[in-house]
Design an enzyme around this catalytic site. Structure first.
Site, PDB file in Angstrom:
ATOM      1  N   LEU A 124       1.089  -1.266   0.209  1.00 31.19           N
ATOM      2  CA  LEU A 124       0.061  -0.214  -0.122  1.00 31.19           C
ATOM      3  C   LEU A 124       0.628   1.455  -0.195  1.00 31.19           C
ATOM      4  O   LEU A 124       2.506   1.093   0.162  1.00 31.19           O
ATOM      5  CB  LEU A 124      -0.639  -0.073   0.990  1.00 31.19           C
ATOM      6  CG  LEU A 124      -1.825  -0.990   1.305  1.00 31.19           C
ATOM      7  CD1 LEU A 124      -2.637  -1.355   2.126  1.00 31.19           C
ATOM      8  CD2 LEU A 124      -2.831  -1.099  -0.071  1.00 31.19           C
ATOM      9  N   PRO A 125       0.938   2.037  -0.327  1.00 35.73           N
ATOM     10  CA  PRO A 125       1.459   3.484   0.115  1.00 35.73           C
ATOM     11  C   PRO A 125       2.027   3.802   1.058  1.00 35.73           C
ATOM     12  O   PRO A 125       2.677   4.498   1.045  1.00 35.73           O
ATOM     13  CB  PRO A 125       0.493   4.625   0.061  1.00 35.73           C
ATOM     14  CG  PRO A 125      -0.772   4.202  -1.328  1.00 35.73           C
ATOM     15  CD  PRO A 125      -0.653   2.595  -0.721  1.00 35.73           C
ATOM     16  N   LYS A 154       7.251  10.458  -0.079  1.00 33.67           N
ATOM     17  CA  LYS A 154       7.120  10.287   1.666  1.00 33.67           C
ATOM     18  C   LYS A 154       8.349   8.986   1.412  1.00 33.67           C
ATOM     19  O   LYS A 154       8.978   9.738   3.142  1.00 33.67           O
ATOM     20  CB  LYS A 154       5.525   9.409   1.097  1.00 33.67           C
ATOM     21  CG  LYS A 154       5.637   7.666   2.133  1.00 33.67           C
ATOM     22  CD  LYS A 154       6.013   6.484   1.860  1.00 33.67           C
ATOM     23  CE  LYS A 154       5.411   5.959   0.516  1.00 33.67           C
ATOM     24  NZ  LYS A 154       6.158   4.909   0.050  1.00 33.67           N
ATOM     25  N   LYS A 185      14.547   0.676   3.036  1.00 34.52           N
ATOM     26  CA  LYS A 185      14.641   1.487   2.350  1.00 34.52           C
ATOM     27  C   LYS A 185      14.365   2.780   1.488  1.00 34.52           C
ATOM     28  O   LYS A 185      14.767   3.062   0.721  1.00 34.52           O
ATOM     29  CB  LYS A 185      13.194   0.941   2.043  1.00 34.52           C
ATOM     30  CG  LYS A 185      12.142   1.389   0.449  1.00 34.52           C
ATOM     31  CD  LYS A 185      12.400   0.497  -0.330  1.00 34.52           C
ATOM     32  CE  LYS A 185      11.649   0.975  -1.717  1.00 34.52           C
ATOM     33  NZ  LYS A 185      12.516   0.412  -2.923  1.00 34.52           N
TER      34      LYS A 185
HETATM   35  P1  NDP Z   1       0.590   2.362  -6.342  1.00 38.06           P
HETATM   36  O1  NDP Z   1      -0.463   4.088  -6.004  1.00 38.06           O
HETATM   37  O2  NDP Z   1       0.628   1.701  -8.055  1.00 38.06           O
HETATM   38  O3  NDP Z   1      -0.958   1.604  -5.594  1.00 38.06           O
HETATM   39  C1  NDP Z   1      -1.143   1.603  -4.403  1.00 38.06           C
HETATM   40  C2  NDP Z   1      -2.336   0.520  -3.996  1.00 38.06           C
HETATM   41  O4  NDP Z   1      -2.960   0.747  -2.584  1.00 38.06           O
HETATM   42  C3  NDP Z   1      -3.894   0.446  -4.640  1.00 38.06           C
HETATM   43  O5  NDP Z   1      -4.202  -0.667  -4.677  1.00 38.06           O
HETATM   44  C4  NDP Z   1      -4.559   1.245  -3.742  1.00 38.06           C
HETATM   45  O6  NDP Z   1      -5.754   0.901  -4.420  1.00 38.06           O
HETATM   46  C5  NDP Z   1      -4.639   1.413  -2.888  1.00 38.06           C
HETATM   47  N1  NDP Z   1      -4.300   2.075  -2.023  1.00 38.06           N
HETATM   48  C6  NDP Z   1      -3.973   3.162  -2.184  1.00 38.06           C
HETATM   49  N2  NDP Z   1      -4.694   3.973  -0.450  1.00 38.06           N
HETATM   50  C7  NDP Z   1      -5.311   3.008   0.196  1.00 38.06           C
HETATM   51  C8  NDP Z   1      -6.450   2.919   1.123  1.00 38.06           C
HETATM   52  N3  NDP Z   1      -6.827   4.125   2.066  1.00 38.06           N
HETATM   53  N4  NDP Z   1      -6.769   2.018   1.798  1.00 38.06           N
HETATM   54  C9  NDP Z   1      -7.245   0.986   0.322  1.00 38.06           C
HETATM   55  N5  NDP Z   1      -6.080   0.286  -0.251  1.00 38.06           N
HETATM   56  C10 NDP Z   1      -5.407   1.743  -0.506  1.00 38.06           C
HETATM   57  O7  NDP Z   1       2.046   2.581  -5.695  1.00 38.06           O
HETATM   58  P2  NDP Z   1       2.521   1.788  -5.839  1.00 38.06           P
HETATM   59  O8  NDP Z   1       2.178  -0.239  -6.085  1.00 38.06           O
HETATM   60  O9  NDP Z   1       3.664   1.967  -7.133  1.00 38.06           O
HETATM   61  O10 NDP Z   1       3.453   1.294  -4.571  1.00 38.06           O
HETATM   62  C11 NDP Z   1       2.949   0.534  -3.524  1.00 38.06           C
HETATM   63  C12 NDP Z   1       3.695   0.589  -2.652  1.00 38.06           C
HETATM   64  O11 NDP Z   1       5.293   0.140  -3.001  1.00 38.06           O
HETATM   65  C13 NDP Z   1       4.444   1.910  -2.039  1.00 38.06           C
HETATM   66  O12 NDP Z   1       4.782   2.253  -0.011  1.00 38.06           O
HETATM   67  C14 NDP Z   1       5.628   2.429  -2.461  1.00 38.06           C
HETATM   68  O13 NDP Z   1       6.386   3.031  -2.136  1.00 38.06           O
HETATM   69  C15 NDP Z   1       6.605   0.944  -2.851  1.00 38.06           C
HETATM   70  N6  NDP Z   1       7.582   0.943  -3.878  1.00 38.06           N
HETATM   71  C16 NDP Z   1       6.966   0.946  -5.511  1.00 38.06           C
HETATM   72  C17 NDP Z   1       7.218   0.621  -6.195  1.00 38.06           C
HETATM   73  C18 NDP Z   1       6.985   1.534  -7.666  1.00 38.06           C
HETATM   74  O14 NDP Z   1       8.395   1.111  -8.536  1.00 38.06           O
HETATM   75  N7  NDP Z   1       5.888   1.537  -8.478  1.00 38.06           N
HETATM   76  C19 NDP Z   1       9.229   0.301  -6.122  1.00 38.06           C
HETATM   77  C20 NDP Z   1       9.072  -0.101  -4.954  1.00 38.06           C
HETATM   78  C21 NDP Z   1       7.915   0.152  -4.251  1.00 38.06           C
HETATM   79  P3  NDP Z   1      -7.000   0.979  -5.664  1.00 38.06           P
HETATM   80  O15 NDP Z   1      -6.055   0.484  -7.064  1.00 38.06           O
HETATM   81  O16 NDP Z   1      -8.005   1.914  -5.165  1.00 38.06           O
HETATM   82  O17 NDP Z   1      -5.939   2.905  -6.025  1.00 38.06           O
END
Ligand code: NDP
Length: 307
Positions: free
Chosen positions: A73-74, A248, A179
C-alpha cells in the site's frame, strides 16, 4: 498454542494491487490458495479472473484462515487501516499467521503494528522492495526485511517467488528504514542530475554528450545510466513510480535522521524540494517528472531537441 502451517501450498491473501503490488501478487498466486482485496474492486476482480484467485469483499474476508497476508500500500497509514479499520484483516488472522508488509513504510508505525498483532500471536515483517515495476514483473526484486530471523525463514518461500535477493536488515522497522534511505539517495540523484544537466544545456553542451562522459566517470548513478537516457532525453516520462511516494520516502529518511540526532541538511533540503514538486505536479506524476520542475526553474529543457 501456535498452529504449524505447511509452506507447500500456502493459503495467502494479498491487499493492494497497485503498480508494484499487482506484479508481486502474480508471482505469489502461483501454487497458492490466494484471496485478493483492492480498494477499487474492479482491479481485484480482473486479477482474480486472470489468476484464479478469490476476489474478496473486504480485507477481513480476504484474511480469513490464511497463513500469510501480504500488503503493498502507499504508506503505513493505509496498512494500519486495512488491518485494524472497519472490516479490517487483523480480527480474521489466526494465531500463527504472518503479515508480510511490502509497503515502503515508516519504521515507527511498523513497530506499532507488529506489537499490536503480536498480542494475538500474529507475526509481522516489514519487507519493502526495490527494483521497480520491471524487477517485480521479472521476479527479481531486492527485499529488505525487518523482523525476527525465524519469521523471515518462515516467509522466505513466499518472498523467493518475487525476489532476486533477500536481505535481513534487523528488527522490525529496519527494512523500512533502509528502503527510505535508499530512495532518498535516488531522490538526490534525480534532482542533482537534473540541476547539473540543466546548467550544461544552458552552456550549450548536449546532455547526451554530458551523460556519455558522466556515465564513464565517478559521477554516474543508476539515475544517470538508466533513468535519464531512457526517460528524460527522449521525453517519455513513463509513469511507474509516483512522485508522491518518493516524496513520502525522502520524508521518512529525513525523519529517521532527526530521530537519531543525525544532522542531515541534504536530506532535509531534498525532502523540501520533493514536497514542492509534489504540490506542483500532483499525486499522479511520476518521480522522474521532478526533472520538469528543475527545468522550469532553470528555463531550459534537458534533451528537448531529441524527440
Ligand atoms: P500505487 O499508487 O500504484 O498503488 C497503491 C495501492 O494501494 C493500490 O492498490 C490502491 O488501491 C491501494 N490504496 C491506496 N490507498 C488506499 C487506502 N486508503 N486503502 C486501501 N487501499 C489503498 O502504488 P505502488 O504499487 O507503486 O506502491 C506501493 C508501495 O510500494 C508504496 O509504498 C511504494 O512506495 C512502494 N514501491 C513502489 C515501487 C514502484 O516502482 N512503483 C518500487 C518500490 C516500492 P486503488 O487501486 O483503489 O487505487
Amino acid at each position: 498454542m501456535t498452529a504449524t502451517r505447511s509452506p507447500q501450498r500456502p493459503r495467502a491473501a494479498f491487499i493492494g494491487l497497485g503498480a508494484i503490488g499487482a506484479p508481486i501478487a502474480h508471482h505469489v498466486a502461483q501454487n497458492t490458495t490466494l484471496a485478493v482485496w483492492n480498494r477499487t474492486r474492479s482491479v481485484a476482480a480482473e486479477f482474480a479472473a486472470e489468476t484464479g484467485a478469490r476476489d474478496a469483499e473486504s480485507p477481513g474476508s480476504a484474511a480469513a484462515g490464511v497463513d500469510f497476508l501480504l500488503t503493498c500500500l502507499p504508506t503505513s497509514a493505509q496498512v494500519e487501516e486495512v488491518l485494524f479499520g472497519v472490516n479490517g484483516a487483523a480480527p480474521s488472522l489466526e494465531s500463527g499467521a504472518m503479515v508480510i508488509d511490502c509497503t515502503s513504510g515508516d519504521p515507527a508505525t511498523s513497530r506499532k503494528i507488529a506489537a499490536r498483532l503480536a498480542r494475538s500471536g500474529v507475526a509481522f515483517i516489514d519487507a519493502p522492495v526495490s527494483g521497480g515495476v520491471s524487477g517485480a514483473v521479472a521476479g527479481k526484486l531486492t527485499v529488505m526485511v525487518g523482523g525476527d530471523a525465524g519469521a523471515l525463514e518462515r516467509a522466505r518461500p513466499i518472498l523467493e517467488r518475487f525476489a532476486g535477493k533477500i536481505v535481513h536488515c534487523g528488527a522490525v522497522g529496519t527494512g523500512d528504514a533502509v528502503k527510505a534511505v535508499n530512495n532518498a539517495l535516488l531522490a538526490v540523484h534525480v534532482w542533482s542530475t537534473a540541476e547539473g544537466l540543466s546548467a550544461l544545456s544552458k552552456l550549450g553542451v548536449d546532455p547526451a554528450v554530458a551523460l556519455d562522459v558522466i556515465n564513464s566517470s565517478s559521477g554516474r548513478s543508476n539515475t544517470s545510466i538508466n533513468l535519464f537516457p531512457e526517460r528524460v532525453l527522449n521525453r517519455s516520462f513513463p509513469r511507474t513510480f509516483r512522485l508522491a511516494l518518493l516524496d513520502k520516502d525522502v520524508g521518512i529518511a529525513a525523519g529517521i535522521a532527526r530521530e537519531t540526532g543525525t544532522p542531515a541538511p541534504l536530506l532535509d533540503e531534498t525532502s523540501r524540494l520533493f514536497a514542492e514538486a509534489r504540490r506542483e505536479l500532483g499525486e499522479e506524476a511520476d518521480h522522474i517528472e521532478a526533472v520538469k520542475v528543475v527545468e522550469r526553474r532553470a528555463g531550459t529543457t534537458i534533451g528537448g531537441r531529441i524527440q
